[in-house]
Scaffold this active site. Structure first.
Site, mmCIF file in Angstrom:
data_model
loop_
_atom_site.group_PDB
_atom_site.id
_atom_site.type_symbol
_atom_site.label_atom_id
_atom_site.label_comp_id
_atom_site.label_asym_id
_atom_site.label_seq_id
_atom_site.Cartn_x
_atom_site.Cartn_y
_atom_site.Cartn_z
ATOM 1 N N GLU A 44 -1.214 -0.423 0.373
ATOM 2 C CA GLU A 44 -0.505 -1.539 0.876
ATOM 3 C C GLU A 44 0.147 -0.883 2.166
ATOM 4 O OE1 GLU A 44 2.667 -3.010 -2.195
ATOM 5 O OE2 GLU A 44 1.314 -4.238 -2.493
ATOM 6 N N HIS A 104 -21.300 10.918 -12.731
ATOM 7 C CA HIS A 104 -22.984 10.312 -13.293
ATOM 8 C C HIS A 104 -22.627 8.732 -13.420
ATOM 9 C CE1 HIS A 104 -23.583 13.840 -15.852
ATOM 10 N NE2 HIS A 104 -22.461 13.859 -15.048
ATOM 11 N N LYS A 126 -0.551 -15.043 -3.832
ATOM 12 C CA LYS A 126 0.817 -16.060 -4.007
ATOM 13 C C LYS A 126 1.110 -17.017 -3.820
ATOM 14 C CE LYS A 126 3.489 -11.544 -4.521
ATOM 15 N NZ LYS A 126 4.841 -10.828 -4.144
HETATM 16 O O1 PA5 Z 1 5.511 -2.277 -2.753
HETATM 17 C C1 PA5 Z 1 5.642 -3.926 -3.273
HETATM 18 O O2 PA5 Z 1 6.734 -4.236 -2.803
HETATM 19 C C2 PA5 Z 1 5.105 -4.676 -4.058
HETATM 20 O O3 PA5 Z 1 3.326 -4.288 -4.630
HETATM 21 C C3 PA5 Z 1 6.359 -4.989 -5.425
HETATM 22 O O4 PA5 Z 1 6.091 -3.488 -5.985
HETATM 23 C C4 PA5 Z 1 5.277 -6.333 -6.356
HETATM 24 O O5 PA5 Z 1 4.666 -7.158 -5.757
HETATM 25 C C5 PA5 Z 1 5.857 -6.023 -7.338
HETATM 26 O O6 PA5 Z 1 7.363 -6.884 -6.760
HETATM 27 P P1 PA5 Z 1 8.788 -7.059 -7.614
HETATM 28 O O7 PA5 Z 1 9.075 -6.076 -7.733
HETATM 29 O O8 PA5 Z 1 9.515 -8.030 -6.029
HETATM 30 O O9 PA5 Z 1 8.258 -8.774 -8.645
#
Ligand code: PA5
Length: 443
Positions: free
Chosen positions: A282, A303, A417
């Site tokens: 990310e 393996h 989303k």
């Molecule tokens: O790193 C990030 O911001 C994302 O991976 C969030 O942690 C994830 O999408 C969950 O989001 P939230 O805590 O708003 O539900």
């Protein structure tokens, strides 16, 4: 004195050499400075830099609630996804005995109905607390899971009991979950504004479930703090292992090595690998840039993936995470007449065999054209893990900035989303739904 996480890059040569690293010193120093004086890209999300010290402020409350959970519940159900899930899962998995009862269970990190049904049926006669975690407060997976578990728990708890047993971890001021928790008067912990999800393991997001599992928060934070100190005062690309790691990756990336395999020889690293994948994926994967992070569990995956790693496409590099010591000493017995032809290892420990598997693998992969480096973690304990977390977080910030992306946003996560919300009929997404319906029908 405790040993520190360290990095060995000798098998990255000739792709990465000390001279090539030193050539990037000026750039690295300026990135280092821009992080600590908060002028880099994404500088609104640098709260993680000081979390090891900041965490002490909420530490007491977190521990108190965790003790209550341990006392009054058989299980804590931790509801969250991505950064609101992986840190706790990784820590608990890394530090726990895999064959002892695990009192923290997870929900809302996927949408499997069979998983949810099994969990609800398992929990029927158990005492439960719930920690629902979401910074945005509107993520569909945990929101749906939370609605469902409330319905389940309402079957056995009164309203006031339910109110006591639900703890929300939310943004300080906003979001659907924040507002809902306020209205229902659930106890609340806060995710600091300036800390993104994947950097939140040392906030109550990670700390509450980790403490509820009985893991040592103090040592985790101490480890992270010791790495914070090192990362803060040292901007030398050869002396600060997080900088060396970030810069070595960048050099490899420039040479077309755009897949990194994190390989561990202990199963306890499996979810640390998942956490690391999110952190690096990310943070770097945007603007058509970034090293694709993937993880392997050795020797199991030797393996399955071993053939590819040894002889497949050479766009890979490998990072081993290795434990300097194991706690158990299991010696391999000598057997008269050697029926299974294994007496050549008799007298050696299982750890010796594992260490030789690691050594054999790293030299074989190097010979096969797979450059590799090793992160040495002293032991399977909270201190080393705290160091590793900070090491990786600092490294990914530097490495993202070397690639000239903002390491602290994740705009790409929104696309699926939006589509999912549209397809599920969320108000405000009508146009997108019409477009998607056409695509699905093949029009
Ligand atoms: O790193 C990030 O911001 C994302 O991976 C969030 O942690 C994830 O999408 C969950 O989001 P939230 O805590 O708003 O539900």
């Amino acid at each position: 004195m405790k040993k520190d996480v360290s990095l060995d890059i000798s098998l990255l040569e000739p792709h990465v050499t000390k001279d090539k690293l030193k050539d990037l010193q000026t750039k690295v120093s300026s990135i280092h400075k821009s992080l600590w004086n908060k002028t880099c890209k994404g500088n609104g999300f640098l709260g993680w830099l000081n979390l090891p010290t900041e965490a002490e402020k909420t530490f007491g409350d977190v521990k108190e609630v965790a003790e209550e959970i341990r006392h009054d519940a058989d299980y804590l159900i931790s509801i969250g996804i991505g950064g609101s899930y992986l840190g706790a899962r990784a820590t608990i998995d890394f530090l726990s005995d895999p064959f002892q009862k695990q009192n923290v269970l997870f929900l809302g990190h996927h949408i499997s109905s069979d998983y949810a049904a099994s969990l609800f049926s398992f929990l029927k006669d158990k005492d439960v607390y719930v920690n629902v975690i979401s910074k945005s407060g509107g993520t569909t997976e945990p929101a749906v899971a939370f609605r469902l578990i409330r319905q389940e728990l309402a079957k056995k708890y009164s309203d006031s009991e339910l109110q006591k047993r639900i703890i929300a971890t939310t943004d300080a001021k906003k979001g659907i979950l924040h507002d809902f928790a306020e209205k229902e008067k659930y106890r609340r912990f806060v995710i600091p504004d300036d800390v993104g999800g994947r950097f939140s393991v040392l906030t109550p997001v990670g700390l509450l479930p980790i403490a509820a599992a009985g893991c040592d928060l103090q040592e985790l934070l101490k480890g992270a703090k010791s790495m914070q100190d090192l990362c803060e005062k040292n901007d030398n690309v050869l002396d600060n292992p997080a900088l060396t790691y970030a810069t070595a990756r960048y050099l490899l990336y420039q040479q077309g090595k755009n897949v990194e395999v994190l390989s561990a020889f202990e199963p306890f690293f499996q979810y640390v690998g998942e956490w690391w994948k999110q952190l690096f994926g990310e943070s770097e994967g945007k603007e058509n840039k970034g090293i694709y992070p993937t993880a392997a569990n050795m020797t199991t995956d030797l393996h399955s993936l071993g053939q590819y790693l040894q002889e497949g496409e050479r766009m890979l590099f490998e990072t081993f995470v290795r434990l300097g010591q194991t706690y158990a000493e299991i010696s391999i017995p000598h057997i008269e007449k050697d029926p299974d032809k294994l007496n050549f290892v008799a007298g050696q420990t299982l750890s010796d065999v594992n260490e030789n598997a690691y050594l054999g693998t790293k030299y074989a992969h190097c010979d096969g054209g797979l450059p590799n480096m090793t992160i040495n973690a002293p032991a399977r304990n909270a201190f080393s893990l705290g160091q590793l977390y900070y090491f990786f977080e600092f490294a990914v910030a530097v490495s993202g900035l070397l690639m000239d992306v903002n390491p602290f946003n994740q705009p790409g996560v929104e696309a699926y989303k939006k589509n999912m919300s549209a397809l599920l009929g969320k108000p405000g997404f009508e146009e997108q739904k019409a477009k998607l319906d056409k695509k699905i029908k093949g029009e």
